[in-house]
Design an enzyme around this catalytic site. Sequence first.
Site, short mmCIF file in Angstrom:
data_model
loop_
_atom_site.label_atom_id
_atom_site.label_comp_id
_atom_site.label_asym_id
_atom_site.label_seq_id
_atom_site.Cartn_x
_atom_site.Cartn_y
_atom_site.Cartn_z
N LYS A 1 0.90 1.61 11.01
CA LYS A 1 1.16 1.17 9.64
C LYS A 1 1.25 2.38 8.70
CE LYS A 1 -3.80 0.46 8.96
NZ LYS A 1 -4.87 -0.54 8.85
N ARG B 1 -12.57 -9.69 4.54
CA ARG B 1 -11.17 -9.48 4.14
C ARG B 1 -10.25 -10.52 4.76
NH1 ARG B 1 -8.43 -3.71 5.59
NH2 ARG B 1 -8.43 -4.64 7.68
N TYR C 1 -1.49 23.20 -16.72
CA TYR C 1 -1.75 22.24 -17.81
C TYR C 1 -3.24 22.16 -18.12
CZ TYR C 1 2.97 20.40 -17.01
OH TYR C 1 4.31 20.26 -16.88
N MET D 1 3.26 18.32 -11.10
CA MET D 1 4.06 17.36 -10.34
C MET D 1 4.73 18.00 -9.12
SD MET D 1 7.23 14.94 -11.51
CE MET D 1 6.38 14.11 -12.83
C1 LIG Z 1 -5.79 0.01 9.82
C2 LIG Z 1 -6.48 -0.84 10.81
C3 LIG Z 1 -6.89 -0.29 12.04
C4 LIG Z 1 -6.88 1.21 12.33
O1 LIG Z 1 -8.02 1.79 11.74
P1 LIG Z 1 -8.46 3.30 11.96
O2 LIG Z 1 -9.79 3.39 11.32
O3 LIG Z 1 -7.45 4.15 11.26
O4 LIG Z 1 -8.49 3.56 13.42
C5 LIG Z 1 -7.40 -1.16 12.98
N1 LIG Z 1 -7.52 -2.48 12.72
C6 LIG Z 1 -7.16 -3.03 11.55
C7 LIG Z 1 -7.33 -4.49 11.34
C8 LIG Z 1 -6.64 -2.22 10.55
O5 LIG Z 1 -6.30 -2.76 9.38
#
Ligand SMILES: *Cc1c(COP(=O)(O)O)cnc(C)c1O
Length: 387
Positions: free
Chosen positions: A55, A153, A280, A329
Amino acid sequence: MTFLLLRKQKSARVALVMRHCTPRARVEVDLDAIAHNLNVARQAAPNTQMMAVVKADAYGHGMEAVVRRLEGEQPVYFGVANVAEARRVTAVGCRTRPFLLGPSTPEEREEIAYSGWGFTISSMEEAEHFSRIAAAAGSVLPAHLALDTGMGREGFLPNDLGESLPRLLHMPALRIEGVMSHMPVADEDENFSRHQIAVFEECVHEISRHIHLLHVHLAASAAIMRYRIPSANMARPGLMLYGISPVADSASADQLRPALRLVATVTLVRTLPAGHGVSYGRTFTTTAPTRMATIGIGYADGWRRHFSGRGVRVSIRGVLCPVLGRVTMDQIMADVSGVPEVMAGDEVELIGPSLRVDQLAQQADTISWDILTGLGPRLPRVTHPAS
Ligand SMILES: *Cc1c(COP(=O)(O)O)cnc(C)c1O
């Protein structure tokens, strides 16, 4: 006519010089390191299949290249966050399917079902909807039952399983083939994590009395490196794939190979007199004549403005140089008094072997995931070997 000809010659010459012009800031990715790290995960969790989590553009490393490289290592799934990412995995044309890690929105579900992507169900509403979609298409959809064992979650609450499970098992067009959950403190609270694993084990045991489970998965990187989960036959490594350990005290941590280098270029070198402000807000003022390099990277590339004034350093010609003043930036300034031979065009390493992202995260009061996934689209990803 002559004008056109001239234009043609000119564009040929431009094409030639373009080829010799390296992007002034870029991400370099070692794909073999990522494949190696997947195998470190396999050693840490023996007899466990792997869902490679790609992801967020493979944590900033470039999703397509990573998917292409890992396909040959035969993960069971590629873990993604949403439909757009699942499409990108599919478009690479590999056999390994994407798996959507979280709950889906109602309008995403038809595409998920028709595409054959892996997905979870977290509520009766979600389950019933998927079942209706499958029934209308005359098929039966395999789904992974998500359990909320503490993350808060997604997933069914273990206490509600007694009521939900019989209903889920009797859905006409949905077949539970997997059970998953996620750990919120695998890297910091052993008591809670052990309790969570016990609750997960109990749930899996109960569900297994009714159906055969193809996939059982709980661990992300930290838990892969720290815990055994007896019922699990799959794990979901993300961060560790990219060579960064979320835990310090683990045998696997030393075997991981960081896959990413963040590199920029010196655009200007000058000596500023004493008493001269830098950047800045004039948060830094020189106290003596200072050799100063301007470097072509900034917060628009994901080199966070938040890194300002935190003692962050960059490496030039192997020497660590303090970044001074605020991150702008597109540019930052570093004190190169320790590297007299530095000049415009020199390579600057910002993340790499001598500058680990987890150390940077600590300095900047954030986490490695946040920095890596924040590396922006303006940085070209250059992969080795080329993909
Ligand atoms: C992002 C995610 C992972 C991977 O987690 P890491 O800590 O980066 O290994 C695994 N399972 C779920 C549900 C996630 O959202």
